[in-house]
Design an enzyme around this catalytic site. Structure first.
Site, mmCIF file in Angstrom:
data_model
loop_
_atom_site.group_PDB
_atom_site.id
_atom_site.type_symbol
_atom_site.label_atom_id
_atom_site.label_comp_id
_atom_site.label_asym_id
_atom_site.label_seq_id
_atom_site.Cartn_x
_atom_site.Cartn_y
_atom_site.Cartn_z
ATOM 1 N N CYS A 66 0.802 -1.225 0.000
ATOM 2 C CA CYS A 66 0.000 0.000 0.000
ATOM 3 C C CYS A 66 0.835 1.275 0.000
ATOM 4 O O CYS A 66 0.308 2.362 -0.196
ATOM 5 C CB CYS A 66 -0.956 -0.003 1.187
ATOM 6 S SG CYS A 66 -0.135 0.022 2.792
ATOM 7 N N HIS A 103 -1.387 11.512 15.642
ATOM 8 C CA HIS A 103 -2.000 10.743 14.554
ATOM 9 C C HIS A 103 -0.916 9.865 13.949
ATOM 10 O O HIS A 103 0.141 10.347 13.545
ATOM 11 C CB HIS A 103 -2.569 11.689 13.497
ATOM 12 C CG HIS A 103 -3.020 10.994 12.252
ATOM 13 N ND1 HIS A 103 -4.191 10.280 12.190
ATOM 14 C CD2 HIS A 103 -2.443 10.888 11.037
ATOM 15 C CE1 HIS A 103 -4.324 9.763 10.971
ATOM 16 N NE2 HIS A 103 -3.264 10.125 10.254
ATOM 17 N N HIS A 106 -4.170 4.714 10.054
ATOM 18 C CA HIS A 106 -5.496 4.095 10.154
ATOM 19 C C HIS A 106 -5.360 2.575 10.211
ATOM 20 O O HIS A 106 -4.333 2.029 9.804
ATOM 21 C CB HIS A 106 -6.366 4.492 8.952
ATOM 22 C CG HIS A 106 -6.749 5.935 8.956
ATOM 23 N ND1 HIS A 106 -5.930 6.910 8.418
ATOM 24 C CD2 HIS A 106 -7.829 6.570 9.457
ATOM 25 C CE1 HIS A 106 -6.516 8.092 8.591
ATOM 26 N NE2 HIS A 106 -7.667 7.917 9.212
ATOM 27 N N ASP A 110 -8.227 -5.604 6.379
ATOM 28 C CA ASP A 110 -7.751 -6.366 5.225
ATOM 29 C C ASP A 110 -6.307 -6.843 5.408
ATOM 30 O O ASP A 110 -5.554 -6.971 4.463
ATOM 31 C CB ASP A 110 -7.882 -5.546 3.943
ATOM 32 C CG ASP A 110 -7.079 -4.248 3.974
ATOM 33 O OD1 ASP A 110 -6.412 -3.955 4.992
ATOM 34 O OD2 ASP A 110 -7.110 -3.513 2.973
ATOM 35 N N ARG A 119 -4.788 -4.516 9.337
ATOM 36 C CA ARG A 119 -3.648 -3.814 8.740
ATOM 37 C C ARG A 119 -3.576 -2.428 9.353
ATOM 38 O O ARG A 119 -4.366 -1.549 9.033
ATOM 39 C CB ARG A 119 -3.805 -3.711 7.220
ATOM 40 C CG ARG A 119 -2.713 -2.863 6.566
ATOM 41 C CD ARG A 119 -2.782 -2.895 5.046
ATOM 42 N NE ARG A 119 -4.071 -2.495 4.521
ATOM 43 C CZ ARG A 119 -4.373 -1.264 4.051
ATOM 44 N NH1 ARG A 119 -3.451 -0.322 4.052
ATOM 45 N NH2 ARG A 119 -5.572 -1.007 3.585
ATOM 46 N N CYS A 121 -2.041 0.680 9.082
ATOM 47 C CA CYS A 121 -1.359 1.413 8.015
ATOM 48 C C CYS A 121 -0.826 2.710 8.633
ATOM 49 O O CYS A 121 -1.597 3.624 8.942
ATOM 50 C CB CYS A 121 -2.373 1.684 6.910
ATOM 51 S SG CYS A 121 -1.679 2.444 5.452
#
Length: 133
Positions: A66, A103, A106, A110, A119, A121
């Site tokens: 990704c 932050h 996310h 998947d 996951r 990410c």
């Protein structure tokens, strides 16, 4: 559990690079495939760039294709917090540092089905790798 870390905007800006500030304090995202962290066999732990709290183990990192570092789980249940994020016209689950509310990225459902199916990410500018931990 660690005490929450609270700093004002000026303190965060002094400590972080402009890109780290944009991502961690303003809920930004770095461009895909722009980060420093690739999958490796090296043992270590990824820490929050804002407060140095341990967040993810390298052994739980995988190549999701990704463009961002991906993990199938955090270091422990009290290391990150998950929050609902309705920005950009979609529903997602935001991942923040439990200690300073930076932050991080996310989490999506998947991930590898043979582990957690999740996951995480994570923006590479939001984490710092400590080898050998």
């Amino acid at each position: 559990m660690r005490k929450k870390i609270v700093r004002n905007e000026a303190e965060w800006r002094q400590q972080l690079t402009p890109e780290q500030y944009r991502v961690t304090r303003e809920r930004g995202t770095e461009p895909p495939f722009s980060g420093n962290y690739r999958v490796s066999d090296e043992h270590g732990i990824y820490h929050c760039v804002c407060c140095n709290a341990p967040l993810f183990e390298n052994e739980h990192k995988f190549d999701a294709g990704c463009g961002w570092p991906s993990f199938d789980r955090p270091l422990g249940e009290h290391h990150v917090e998950e929050r609902q994020d309705g920005s950009l016209g979609m529903q997602r689950t935001e991942v923040v540092c439990a200690h300073c509310e930076a932050h991080l990225g996310h989490v999506f459902p998947d991930g590898p089905p043979d582990t957690t199916g999740l996951r995480y990410c994570i923006n590479s500018v939001a984490i710092d790798f400590h080898a050998g931990e």
